[in-house]
Design a protein around this motif. Sequence first.
Motif, PDB file in Angstrom:
ATOM      1  N   SER A 209       0.824  -1.198   0.000  1.00  0.00           N
ATOM      2  CA  SER A 209       0.000   0.000   0.000  1.00  0.00           C
ATOM      3  C   SER A 209       0.863   1.254   0.000  1.00  0.00           C
ATOM      4  N   SER A 212       2.566   1.683  -3.444  1.00  0.00           N
ATOM      5  CA  SER A 212       1.633   2.133  -4.469  1.00  0.00           C
ATOM      6  C   SER A 212       1.319   3.620  -4.334  1.00  0.00           C
ATOM      7  N   LYS A 213       1.032   4.044  -3.124  1.00  0.00           N
ATOM      8  CA  LYS A 213       0.701   5.455  -2.909  1.00  0.00           C
ATOM      9  C   LYS A 213       1.895   6.357  -3.186  1.00  0.00           C
ATOM     10  N   SER A 214       3.079   5.884  -2.842  1.00  0.00           N
ATOM     11  CA  SER A 214       4.266   6.711  -3.072  1.00  0.00           C
ATOM     12  C   SER A 214       4.548   6.874  -4.561  1.00  0.00           C
ATOM     13  N   GLU A 216       2.228   6.783  -6.979  1.00  0.00           N
ATOM     14  CA  GLU A 216       1.217   7.714  -7.481  1.00  0.00           C
ATOM     15  C   GLU A 216       1.628   9.148  -7.172  1.00  0.00           C
ATOM     16  N   TRP A 217       2.120   9.352  -5.965  1.00  0.00           N
ATOM     17  CA  TRP A 217       2.589  10.681  -5.583  1.00  0.00           C
ATOM     18  C   TRP A 217       3.756  11.121  -6.451  1.00  0.00           C
TER      19      TRP A 217
END
Length: 317
Positions: A209, A212-214, A216-217
């Motif tokens: 998680s 993935s978020k990093s 996208e950022w």
Amino acid sequence: MNNIRVVILLTESLSLFEYACATELFALRRDEFDRWYDTTTVSLSATQYEGLADSQLHCRQVDTLPDCDLLIVPSFPTSIEQVPEKLLQAVRQHHERGGRTISFCSGSFLLAAAGLLDGRTAITHWRYADVFRQRFGHIAFRDDMLYHYDGQVGCSAGSAAGIDLGIEVIRQDFGHAAANVVARRLVLPAHRSGGQSQFVEKPSSVGASGLSKSLEWAVKNLSHELTVEDIATKANMTRRTFDRHFKKIFNQTPQVWLTQRRLEIAQELLENSNLNIEQIALKAGYENSTSLRINFKKYLSVSPSVYREQFGRMNFK
């Protein structure tokens, strides 16, 4: 400009999913584009094939392969060691004329038997890896990649990886915007690198998680100051842990991933905007246009201006 001519070649048996992937990618009518693919299905040995669940497929039987720009081999029986000479000669002649050839899944066995993979990287489904190595020991085989395509010959791993290979072919033929349109219609990610592993150990949910978020950022913040350390910090990981998780999932280093994302953003802007090269370089995270040109030349073997001439809005009505 004329459409690109494609031939889907059925051989000794029918694999419905792989054949369907080929037709969906290259035979489906796409009114969004002025120029696309003209695709036909042929066989050198039969007019009818039996599929699963009592299905049948009829196709045109030919004595010689029609002239085409791209030949697709959806599958080939791995049990056949003595490939019919007529089939081998047809594939070789197409290749010698300068035609491109790609295979899905077990189709790489035919490409290897015809000599098209000599000196190239070979990929097939992991369950056929041992058989492939035993039969074609002289060929460089990779079981840790989804697909490989060098612009002339390509092959892919399991069935779904054939779609990724097809999207890559479309990207090289018509650019990122066209490939993204096709991917969206298939409800797929716009790009899955061929270097990804066929099977990946599932990382911890927290790590997955956070990673993935990093990422996208990172895509939303691609300034030239952005570093892999910044992305690791955003994922709440040490650089060492981040690199390990990243390599396990993507089979490449974070720095290579970052370079690819910057190139993709630059390609999309060259295709779909009127920004000048300097402006595009800054938006894609390069320090200046010189850095952008160096990376284009290194990784794409073309200049940004030539890329724009080839793909800039030309494929859309």
